[in-house]
Enzyme design. Structure first.
Site, PDB file in Angstrom:
ATOM      1  CG  ASP A 171      -2.350   1.038   0.923  1.00 39.22           C
ATOM      2  OD1 ASP A 171      -2.352   1.937   1.982  1.00 39.22           O
ATOM      3  OD2 ASP A 171      -3.081   0.639   0.123  1.00 39.22           O
ATOM      4  CE1 TYR A 200      -8.642   4.540   0.824  1.00 36.65           C
ATOM      5  CE2 TYR A 200     -10.057   3.580  -0.879  1.00 36.65           C
ATOM      6  CZ  TYR A 200      -8.874   3.754  -0.054  1.00 36.65           C
ATOM      7  OH  TYR A 200      -7.559   3.015  -0.459  1.00 36.65           O
ATOM      8  CE1 TYR A 207      -5.589   7.010   1.363  1.00 36.77           C
ATOM      9  CE2 TYR A 207      -4.731   7.436   3.369  1.00 36.77           C
ATOM     10  CZ  TYR A 207      -5.225   6.577   2.735  1.00 36.77           C
ATOM     11  OH  TYR A 207      -5.281   5.047   3.167  1.00 36.77           O
ATOM     12  CG  HIS A 233      -5.915  -3.272   1.201  1.00 29.48           C
ATOM     13  ND1 HIS A 233      -5.543  -2.955  -0.253  1.00 29.48           N
ATOM     14  CD2 HIS A 233      -5.570  -2.542   1.973  1.00 29.48           C
ATOM     15  CE1 HIS A 233      -4.729  -2.122  -0.110  1.00 29.48           C
ATOM     16  NE2 HIS A 233      -4.715  -1.754   1.263  1.00 29.48           N
TER      17      HIS A 233
END
Length: 313
Positions: free
Chosen positions: A102, A147, A230, A290
């Protein structure tokens, strides 16, 4: 677990929380995602140490028990590269196998391009070859309630998370991210509203595990982790025509919600990644989510060790 040693290491004026096990001459460095910390790699660390490697995992700068960088709202993905390389320098490690999931995959890819001499091989979970920049997240391909779109809005996730205690936030994210459907909120919802309070944790993740994560994020909070990745993932890293020469392995859970993106699936299955990473092997785990490395640790451990042996590492 008690064999894993933990300490704080001073790097570029900040303390990074480092976990380590094994004394072998070859080093495997693990970089985690969100909402994870070093602890997410506990099974893999023990496995590679038992196979004769030195395993090292750390809380990324701004995450968990590592210090926050100054002005976290200005953080970028480049920070993760800078502090990872600086940590290895402090520890006297010139070259390593890098394993990332990730968020932790992004700095590994950058390191493999711009610090190729530091990389023996690289292994990523859940993220195919990708660099920070405009193409890292194309908002128009996702619904408004997705999200990442929500968390990229300054202040929105902070307000959403602020309605819950830290333990509940981490719990909810683990539940959401372990599902095969991507987290998408309705028009009148926030992401935290997608989990009913009575929803159990995934069977492979215990309340004790949750306590380790929650206690770490009670220290760090979420300010930096919302900025990086993000809100900074689309900042151009300045790399043109990237190529990675090192041997690489990508492990994908077929029930990872990321596999619901047609563009992602096409990119992975078509072989397009080999334009940038020619020495790439891809393994699909049919039931993997995930968090495949925590869900099926023994299988993931075996894939890692087989890859290392196959490549003479």
């Amino acid at each position: 677990m008690e064999q894993i040693q933990q300490r704080q290491v001073r790097v570029r004026g900040l303390n990074l929380h480092v976990a380590e096990i094994g004394t072998g001459p070859k080093v495997v460095v693990f970089l985690h995602g969100f909402p994870e910390i070093w602890y997410t790699w506990r099974h893999q660390m023990i496995a590679v140490a038992s196979a004769g490697y030195r395993a090292l995992a750390f809380d990324l700068v701004g995450y968990g028990l590592s210090d926050q960088p100054p002005e976290p709202e200005k953080g970028s993905m480049d920070d993760l590269v800078t502090y990872t390389i600086a940590l290895l320098d402090v520890l006297g490690i010139h070259k390593a196998v890098f394993v990332g999931k990730d968020v932790g995959a992004f700095p590994i890819f950058q390191i493999a391009v711009v610090h190729a001499d530091r990389v023996t091989a690289l292994i990523t979970l859940g993220i195919p070859f990708m660099l920070p920049g405009p193409g890292a997240f194309q908002a128009h391909l996702f619904p408004e309630g997705f999200y990442i779109r929500r968390w990229r809005e300054p202040g929105r996730a902070e307000a959403d998370f602020g309605r819950k205690d830290v333990r509940t936030v981490v719990r909810n994210i683990y539940i959401l991210f372990s599902r095969s459907e991507p987290p998408v909120a309705g028009e009148d919802q926030e992401i935290m509203d997608l989990v009913e309070p009575s929803t159990p944790l995934p069977p492979w993740f215990t309340e004790e595990d949750l306590s380790v994560y929650a206690s770490s994020y009670e220290k760090s909070g979420f300010a930096y982790v919302l900025q990086v990745p993000y809100r900074s993932m689309t900042k151009d890293c300045g790399i043109v025509d990237p190529k990675i020469a090192a041997a690489a392995l990508l492990i994908m859970g077929e029930k990872d919600y990321a596999m619901k993106s047609p563009e992602m699936v096409d990119y992975i299955r078509s072989g397009k990644m080999k334009e940038h990473v020619p020495n790439l092997e891809v393994i699909f785990m049919p039931e993997g989510s995930h968090f495949v490395h925590e869900q099926f640790p023994e299988e993931v451990n075996q894939h890692i060790l087989t890859f290392l042996k196959k490549n003479g590492i």
